[in-house]
Scaffold this motif. Sequence first.
Motif, mmCIF file in Angstrom:
data_model
loop_
_atom_site.group_PDB
_atom_site.id
_atom_site.type_symbol
_atom_site.label_atom_id
_atom_site.label_comp_id
_atom_site.label_asym_id
_atom_site.label_seq_id
_atom_site.Cartn_x
_atom_site.Cartn_y
_atom_site.Cartn_z
ATOM 1 N N ALA A 59 0.822 -1.213 0.000
ATOM 2 C CA ALA A 59 0.000 0.000 0.000
ATOM 3 C C ALA A 59 0.860 1.269 0.000
ATOM 4 O O ALA A 59 0.549 2.234 -0.712
ATOM 5 N N GLU A 60 1.942 1.290 0.769
ATOM 6 C CA GLU A 60 2.792 2.481 0.821
ATOM 7 C C GLU A 60 3.489 2.720 -0.515
ATOM 8 O O GLU A 60 3.602 3.866 -0.962
ATOM 9 N N GLU A 61 3.949 1.646 -1.138
ATOM 10 C CA GLU A 61 4.613 1.784 -2.436
ATOM 11 C C GLU A 61 3.647 2.323 -3.480
ATOM 12 O O GLU A 61 4.005 3.179 -4.304
ATOM 13 N N LEU A 62 2.402 1.846 -3.447
ATOM 14 C CA LEU A 62 1.405 2.318 -4.402
ATOM 15 C C LEU A 62 1.074 3.785 -4.158
ATOM 16 O O LEU A 62 0.952 4.566 -5.108
ATOM 17 N N GLU A 63 0.941 4.178 -2.891
ATOM 18 C CA GLU A 63 0.629 5.575 -2.583
ATOM 19 C C GLU A 63 1.763 6.503 -3.000
ATOM 20 O O GLU A 63 1.518 7.631 -3.439
ATOM 21 N N ARG A 64 3.007 6.035 -2.850
ATOM 22 C CA ARG A 64 4.141 6.866 -3.288
ATOM 23 C C ARG A 64 4.102 7.079 -4.794
ATOM 24 O O ARG A 64 4.352 8.192 -5.285
ATOM 25 N N LEU A 65 3.784 6.004 -5.547
ATOM 26 C CA LEU A 65 3.690 6.146 -7.000
ATOM 27 C C LEU A 65 2.554 7.090 -7.372
ATOM 28 O O LEU A 65 2.716 7.957 -8.245
ATOM 29 N N LYS A 66 1.414 6.952 -6.732
ATOM 30 C CA LYS A 66 0.290 7.849 -7.004
ATOM 31 C C LYS A 66 0.669 9.301 -6.713
ATOM 32 O O LYS A 66 0.312 10.217 -7.468
ATOM 33 N N GLY A 67 1.386 9.514 -5.615
ATOM 34 C CA GLY A 67 1.811 10.866 -5.262
ATOM 35 C C GLY A 67 2.754 11.461 -6.292
ATOM 36 O O GLY A 67 2.653 12.645 -6.635
ATOM 37 N N ARG A 68 3.668 10.645 -6.805
ATOM 38 C CA ARG A 68 4.611 11.131 -7.819
ATOM 39 C C ARG A 68 3.885 11.482 -9.119
ATOM 40 O O ARG A 68 4.158 12.525 -9.739
#
Length: 299
Positions: A59-68
């Motif tokens: 979940a954290e990795e996905l949220e970081r990608l979404k944020g970028r």
Amino acid sequence: EWDAGAERVEVVERMTYDQLVLDERRAWPSQVSGTDAAAIARALHEAARARGTQAFVDAEELERLKGRVAFVRTHLPEAGLAELDDAALDATLAELCVGRDSLAELREANLVGALVARLGSQAAGLLAKEAPERVTLPGGRPVRVQYPPGQAPFIASRLQDFFGLAAGPALARGRVPLTLHLLAPNQRAVQVTSDLAGFWERHYPALRRELGRRYPRHSWPEDPLHAAPPSPSPVNLPSAFLTHPCRSPPCKWVHTSSIFSRTSLPKVICTMLNNITIRVIVSIILFNCNRGLPLTFAA
């Protein structure tokens, strides 16, 4: 059909007569030739959709990608980067189901990598350059960039890591300066700023005196713009990880990790128990001698 217990698609062959099942055989798709690959992918996708995307990605990795991606879409709209919404996630999950027949295989697949690949090579290169996962500071320390929704991206690192920098890093072709969380040796922020030059000029002199009193073993140069940052080093162990190996001088404080690196944990425990046993026996002998009792030993 979907086998909920095995979490995978299975091929079922039935021989029937007037709705009466005379014979039934079940096998995995890999064990049967001529299977309908599209039907298998659809069945797996339906089962994966029922589980939710969060079951197949960090979940954290996905949220970081979404944020970028959101950051690039906001500050570089001319790049035309596609949005990573629920529809894009579902479509990527469906693509990953092709050629697979189990949830275990989906969990091993790289969903975040597939999302980046789906953007296209040019967009992926732009994302890596203008909204990177990490930036490297002058001393060589890589620091992860955080992209909180609706806020400026930021990094957090030791104040000394920014020595030699007149200005902090900027993203989106230099349009957005990173917010810098400057940390003291106790890993707490002593300043949060996006104007590093102004910090060196207005706030660092007073902060240098305070930090010099609190942390005299660290270097706090008068001219931070021309000072060399420290090289990356492993995280220091706290005092709780230190042990005193002896009671009589001369003795040194040593890291327990160095003890365990030279011998196995069971050997260390056995040595400690043996020392305790010897001390108990000696204490009993001395106690009996003080009472004048004879010592007897059984063979």
